[in-house]
Design an enzyme around this catalytic site. Structure first.
Site, PDB file in Angstrom:
ATOM      1  N   CYS A 176      -0.466   4.129   2.125  1.00 14.74           N
ATOM      2  CA  CYS A 176      -0.284   3.980   3.574  1.00 14.74           C
ATOM      3  C   CYS A 176       1.173   4.220   3.960  1.00 14.74           C
ATOM      4  CB  CYS A 176      -0.663   2.571   4.036  1.00 14.74           C
ATOM      5  SG  CYS A 176      -2.090   1.864   3.239  1.00 14.74           S
ATOM      6  N   ASP A 177       2.099   3.730   3.171  1.00 13.70           N
ATOM      7  CA  ASP A 177       3.492   3.664   3.634  1.00 13.70           C
ATOM      8  C   ASP A 177       4.495   4.499   2.840  1.00 13.70           C
ATOM      9  OD1 ASP A 177       2.675   1.862   5.579  1.00 13.70           O
ATOM     10  OD2 ASP A 177       2.850   0.166   4.213  1.00 13.70           O
TER      11      ASP A 177
ATOM     12  N   CYS B   6       0.831  -1.211   0.000  1.00 12.13           N
ATOM     13  CA  CYS B   6       0.000   0.000   0.000  1.00 12.13           C
ATOM     14  C   CYS B   6       0.864   1.259   0.000  1.00 12.13           C
ATOM     15  CB  CYS B   6      -0.932  -0.027   1.212  1.00 12.13           C
ATOM     16  SG  CYS B   6      -1.915   1.480   1.339  1.00 12.13           S
TER      17      CYS B   6
END
Ligand code: NAP
Length: 312
Positions: free
Chosen positions: A138-139, A135
Site C-alpha cells: 500500500c505505502d 503494508c
C-alpha cells in the site's frame, strides 16, 4: 428488518471465505459473503504470490483475489460490502448485524482471518500514517529513493523488505534475534541483496519524527546484547511482526485459544457451536498460507453442506 433466513452466510472474503463460497454456491446453498474491512483479505496487501499452485509464473496478490471473487460470483455467490459488527449465536436462526442491518441464517462460516500486529510503542502509534505502516504494497511507493526500515524476521518482513528495494535507496531489516524465522529462500535473497542491510539482535526503542510533512525521520534501535542504542535514519518504517486473529466480535459465543484463534474440532471446521464453522487464518495459527486457507475454506463448505442436510 431483513426476515429471510439464509442457508449459509460467510464472514470474510480472503482465500478461505471465497473458496468456501465457491464450494457452497456450487452446492446450491446461495451463500452471502460479507467482505469485511479488507475485501480480498491479507493477500490484497502482498505483492507477488509465488507458491500458490497453478500459477507457474507467480501472480499478484490482489489479482489472485479478484479471480477468486469472480469464480465465487460465477456460481451465484452474493457479495456484500459490509462488515459484521455484532452477532447472536445463542439461538437459531443465528443473527448477524452489519451496523443496524440484521441478517438471519441457519449456518455461518467464519473466515475473518488475522490483521497485522504493531509493536505497541507510543511513538509508533503517533506516526501511523506519517511514515509508519504495516503494508509495503500500500505505502512502499511513497518512499522512492528514501531510507526504509522493516521490523521483523518472518516471511512477511523478508517479503516486504525485498519488495521495498524496488523503491527505497536502502532497506534495513531490524530483527530481534540472530537468525530469521522466515523461509530460507527469502532469507537468502535478503542477505544477498545489495540494498538490504540486516541489524540482528535489535529492537526498536523509539520511532522518531512528527505528525507533519516530514513524518518519520528515523528510529532508535537497541542492540539487545550490548544495550547500545543507535539512531538509524529512515522515512518509511514498516512493521511486519505477525498477525492477530479477528475474532473479537464472536468472543461471547465462540471458543478461542489464549491468542484469540478460534478452536475447531478434530481437524474439521466445526466450532463449539453447532452450525457455526471456521476456516482460514482465524483458526490456524501455524500454517497460515493462502493455499491452506483455501483448503480449509473448502472443508468448511463441505461440513456446512453435510450439516445442513443432516439437520433439515
Ligand atoms: P511470523 O512468521 O509470526 O513472524 C513474525 C516475526 O516478527 C518473527 O520473526 C518474530 O520474531 C518477529 N516479532 C514478533 N513480535 C515481535 C515484536 N514484538 N518485536 C519484534 N519482533 C517481533 O509472521 P509473518 O512473517 O507475518 O508470517 C505469518 C505466516 O504467513 C507464516 O506462516 C509465514 O510463513 C506465512 N507467510 C508466507 C509468505 C510466503 O510464503 N511468501 C509470505 C508472508 C507470510 P521471532 O522470530 O524472534 O519470533
Amino acid at each position: 428488518m431483513n426476515k429471510k433466513t439464509h442457508k449459509v452466510m460467510i464472514i470474510g472474503s480472503g482465500p478461505a471465505g471465497l473458496t468456501a463460497a465457491i464450494y457452497a454456491s456450487r452446492s446450491g446453498l446461495e451463500p452471502i459473503v460479507f467482505d469485511g474491512m479488507q475485501p480480498g483479505g491479507q493477500l490484497t496487501t502482498t505483492t507477488e504470490v509465488e507458491n500458490y499452485p497453478g500459477f507457474e509464473n507467480g501472480i499478484n496478490g490482489p489479482e489472485m483475489m479478484e479471480i477468486f471473487r469472480k469464480q465465487a460470483m460465477k456460481f451465484g455467490t452474493k457479495m456484500l460490502f459490509e462488515m459484521i459488527t455484532k452477532v447472536d449465536f445463542s439461538e437459531k436462526p443465528f443473527k448477524l448485524w452489519a451496523s443496524d442491518k440484521l441478517y438471519q441464517t441457519e449456518s455461518v462460516i467464519i473466515a475473518t482471518g488475522a490483521s497485522a500486529r504493531y509493536l505497541g510503542l507510543e511513538s509508533e502509534t503517533k506516526l501511523k500514517g506519517y511514515g509508519v505502516s504495516a503494508c509495503a504494497t500500500c505505502d512502499g511507493f511513497f518512499y522512492k529513493d528514501k531510507d526504509i526500515i522493516v521490523v521483523g524476521g518472518g516471511d512477511s518482513a523478508l517479503e516486504e523488505a525485498l519488495y521495498l528495494t524496488k523503491f527505497g535507496k536502502k532497506v534495513t531489516i531490524i530483527h530481534r534475534r540472530d537468525n530469521f524465522r522466515g523461509s530460507k529462500i527469502l532469507a537468502d535473497r535478503c542477505k544477498k541483496h545489495p540494498k538490504i542491510e540486516i541489524q540482528w539482535d535489535s529492537v526498536v526503542d523509539e520511532v522518531l519524527g512528527e505528525q507533519d510533512m516530514a513524518g518519520v525521520i528515523g528510529a532508535n534501535i537497541k542492540n539487545v546484547k550490548t544495550n547500545k542504542i543507535t539512531k538509524i535514519p529512515c522515512s518509511g518504517f514498516f512493521v511486519a511482526i505477525g498477525h492477530q486473529p479477528n475474532s473479537a466480535v464472536f468472543k461471547e459465543f465462540i471458543e478461542t485459544d489464549e491468542k484469540g484463534y478460534i478452536k475447531t474440532k478434530n481437524k474439521s471446521s466445526f466450532t463449539n457451536i453447532e452450525g457455526i464453522f471456521a476456516c482460514g487464518d482465524i483458526q490456524d495459527n501455524y500454517y497460515q498460507q493462502a493455499v491452506t486457507s483455501a483448503g480449509s475454506g473448502a472443508m468448511a463448505a463441505i461440513d456446512v453442506e453435510k450439516w445442513l442436510a443432516k439437520n433439515e
